[in-house]
Motif scaffolding. Structure first.
Motif, PDB file in Angstrom:
ATOM      1  N   TYR A   1     -19.717 -27.063  58.673  1.00 48.77           N
ATOM      2  CA  TYR A   1     -18.575 -26.401  58.448  1.00 48.77           C
ATOM      3  C   TYR A   1     -17.716 -27.329  57.553  1.00 48.77           C
ATOM      4  N   ARG A   2     -17.659 -28.867  57.820  1.00 47.90           N
ATOM      5  CA  ARG A   2     -16.909 -29.490  57.136  1.00 47.90           C
ATOM      6  C   ARG A   2     -17.784 -30.549  56.316  1.00 47.90           C
ATOM      7  N   VAL A   3     -17.189 -31.231  55.207  1.00 49.39           N
ATOM      8  CA  VAL A   3     -17.998 -32.460  54.415  1.00 49.39           C
ATOM      9  C   VAL A   3     -16.878 -33.265  53.903  1.00 49.39           C
ATOM     10  N   ALA A   4     -16.959 -34.487  54.255  1.00 50.94           N
ATOM     11  CA  ALA A   4     -16.086 -35.351  53.540  1.00 50.94           C
ATOM     12  C   ALA A   4     -16.825 -36.287  52.642  1.00 50.94           C
ATOM     13  N   THR A   5     -16.419 -36.938  51.601  1.00 53.83           N
ATOM     14  CA  THR A   5     -16.906 -37.813  50.491  1.00 53.83           C
ATOM     15  C   THR A   5     -16.089 -38.831  50.391  1.00 53.83           C
ATOM     16  N   LEU A   6     -16.548 -40.216  50.630  1.00 52.90           N
ATOM     17  CA  LEU A   6     -15.673 -41.280  50.174  1.00 52.90           C
ATOM     18  C   LEU A   6     -16.330 -42.240  49.458  1.00 52.90           C
ATOM     19  N   PHE A   7     -15.681 -42.860  48.683  1.00 50.65           N
ATOM     20  CA  PHE A   7     -16.190 -43.854  47.728  1.00 50.65           C
ATOM     21  C   PHE A   7     -15.669 -45.222  47.801  1.00 50.65           C
ATOM     22  N   TYR A   8     -16.370 -46.137  47.715  1.00 48.80           N
ATOM     23  CA  TYR A   8     -16.209 -47.577  47.875  1.00 48.80           C
ATOM     24  C   TYR A   8     -16.856 -48.246  46.437  1.00 48.80           C
ATOM     25  N   GLU A   9     -15.929 -49.391  45.983  1.00 51.43           N
ATOM     26  CA  GLU A   9     -16.639 -49.973  44.856  1.00 51.43           C
ATOM     27  C   GLU A   9     -18.079 -50.352  44.958  1.00 51.43           C
ATOM     28  N   ASP A  10     -18.372 -51.111  46.354  1.00 49.78           N
ATOM     29  CA  ASP A  10     -19.646 -51.611  46.531  1.00 49.78           C
ATOM     30  C   ASP A  10     -19.880 -51.858  48.126  1.00 49.78           C
ATOM     31  N   MET A  11     -21.086 -52.129  48.358  1.00 50.67           N
ATOM     32  CA  MET A  11     -21.500 -52.147  49.758  1.00 50.67           C
ATOM     33  C   MET A  11     -20.672 -53.298  50.755  1.00 50.67           C
ATOM     34  N   GLY A  12     -20.100 -54.191  50.183  1.00 50.85           N
ATOM     35  CA  GLY A  12     -19.365 -55.061  50.668  1.00 50.85           C
ATOM     36  C   GLY A  12     -18.089 -54.367  51.143  1.00 50.85           C
ATOM     37  N   ALA A  13     -17.365 -53.609  50.147  1.00 50.39           N
ATOM     38  CA  ALA A  13     -16.159 -52.866  50.437  1.00 50.39           C
ATOM     39  C   ALA A  13     -16.257 -51.850  51.817  1.00 50.39           C
ATOM     40  N   PHE A  14     -17.625 -50.940  51.763  1.00 50.34           N
ATOM     41  CA  PHE A  14     -17.971 -50.043  52.614  1.00 50.34           C
ATOM     42  C   PHE A  14     -17.909 -50.721  54.124  1.00 50.34           C
ATOM     43  N   ARG A  15     -18.852 -52.027  54.113  1.00 44.98           N
ATOM     44  CA  ARG A  15     -18.969 -52.664  55.298  1.00 44.98           C
ATOM     45  C   ARG A  15     -17.478 -53.303  55.867  1.00 44.98           C
ATOM     46  N   ARG A  16     -16.860 -53.730  54.934  1.00 49.11           N
ATOM     47  CA  ARG A  16     -15.440 -54.102  55.248  1.00 49.11           C
ATOM     48  C   ARG A  16     -14.474 -53.166  55.874  1.00 49.11           C
ATOM     49  N   ALA A  17     -14.532 -52.043  55.223  1.00 45.42           N
ATOM     50  CA  ALA A  17     -13.690 -50.830  55.807  1.00 45.42           C
ATOM     51  C   ALA A  17     -14.507 -50.230  57.150  1.00 45.42           C
ATOM     52  N   SER A  18     -15.583 -50.447  57.264  1.00 43.04           N
ATOM     53  CA  SER A  18     -16.158 -49.928  58.457  1.00 43.04           C
ATOM     54  C   SER A  18     -16.011 -50.748  59.735  1.00 43.04           C
ATOM     55  N   ALA A  19     -15.856 -52.197  59.401  1.00 42.91           N
ATOM     56  CA  ALA A  19     -15.679 -53.154  60.400  1.00 42.91           C
ATOM     57  C   ALA A  19     -14.199 -53.335  60.792  1.00 42.91           C
ATOM     58  N   SER A  20     -13.376 -52.842  60.117  1.00 39.30           N
ATOM     59  CA  SER A  20     -11.832 -52.865  59.977  1.00 39.30           C
ATOM     60  C   SER A  20     -11.387 -51.921  61.518  1.00 39.30           C
ATOM     61  N   PRO A  21     -10.217 -52.355  62.045  1.00 38.58           N
ATOM     62  CA  PRO A  21      -9.656 -51.431  63.085  1.00 38.58           C
ATOM     63  C   PRO A  21      -9.564 -50.041  62.863  1.00 38.58           C
ATOM     64  N   GLU A  22      -9.006 -49.664  61.521  1.00 37.96           N
ATOM     65  CA  GLU A  22      -9.114 -48.422  61.174  1.00 37.96           C
ATOM     66  C   GLU A  22     -10.411 -47.833  61.072  1.00 37.96           C
ATOM     67  N   GLY A  23     -11.345 -48.382  60.487  1.00 40.76           N
ATOM     68  CA  GLY A  23     -12.631 -47.937  60.263  1.00 40.76           C
ATOM     69  C   GLY A  23     -13.310 -47.843  61.652  1.00 40.76           C
ATOM     70  N   ARG A  24     -13.141 -48.542  62.694  1.00 46.82           N
ATOM     71  CA  ARG A  24     -13.790 -48.529  64.229  1.00 46.82           C
ATOM     72  C   ARG A  24     -13.194 -47.244  64.773  1.00 46.82           C
ATOM     73  N   GLU A  25     -11.754 -47.212  64.637  1.00 43.34           N
ATOM     74  CA  GLU A  25     -10.906 -45.974  65.102  1.00 43.34           C
ATOM     75  C   GLU A  25     -11.712 -44.787  64.497  1.00 43.34           C
ATOM     76  N   ALA A  26     -11.714 -44.607  63.225  1.00 43.91           N
ATOM     77  CA  ALA A  26     -12.316 -43.553  62.636  1.00 43.91           C
ATOM     78  C   ALA A  26     -13.818 -43.257  63.230  1.00 43.91           C
ATOM     79  N   GLY A  27     -14.636 -44.049  63.485  1.00 44.41           N
ATOM     80  CA  GLY A  27     -15.772 -43.795  64.163  1.00 44.41           C
ATOM     81  C   GLY A  27     -15.426 -43.029  65.642  1.00 44.41           C
TER      82      GLY A  27
END
Length: 105
Positions: A57-83
């Protein structure tokens, strides 16, 4: 650039679709946008092109400059809460992490 594509259906056994839509757009998306390093965020609903039902039903597409930025975002409090929020909304979601590049038209 890292492109993250998430496809999902809301778990309507927990809440009606209308409640999930409100939660997704007003809380989840707001939280996800605060994660560090997010360059672009696109959300949408799938479109039926014929009589066959779409699987998701839904699709989301997120863009990050590089893998490091993606990993930092995922590990952040906001990223963990989003998970955590995504697990609650759509426990059977699919996530694709893509090493993407722009191609000139």
């Amino acid at each position: 650039m890292i492109q993250v594509v998430s496809i999902f259906n809301f778990d309507t056994s927990k809440r009606p679709l209308e409640e999930w839509e409100r939660y997704y757009t007003e809380e989840y998306v707001h939280n996800r946008r605060k994660a560090p390093g997010l360059a672009r965020y696109i959300v949408g609903k799938t479109v039926k092109l014929g009589p066959a039902d779409t699987t998701y039903y839904r699709v989301a597409t997120l863009f990050y400059e590089d893998m490091g930025a993606f990993r930092r975002a995922s590990a952040s409090p906001e990223g963990r809460e989003a998970g955590r929020m995504m697990q609650e909304m759509a426990p059977n979601s699919k996530l694709y992490v893509i090493d993407a590049q722009d191609v000139e038209p």
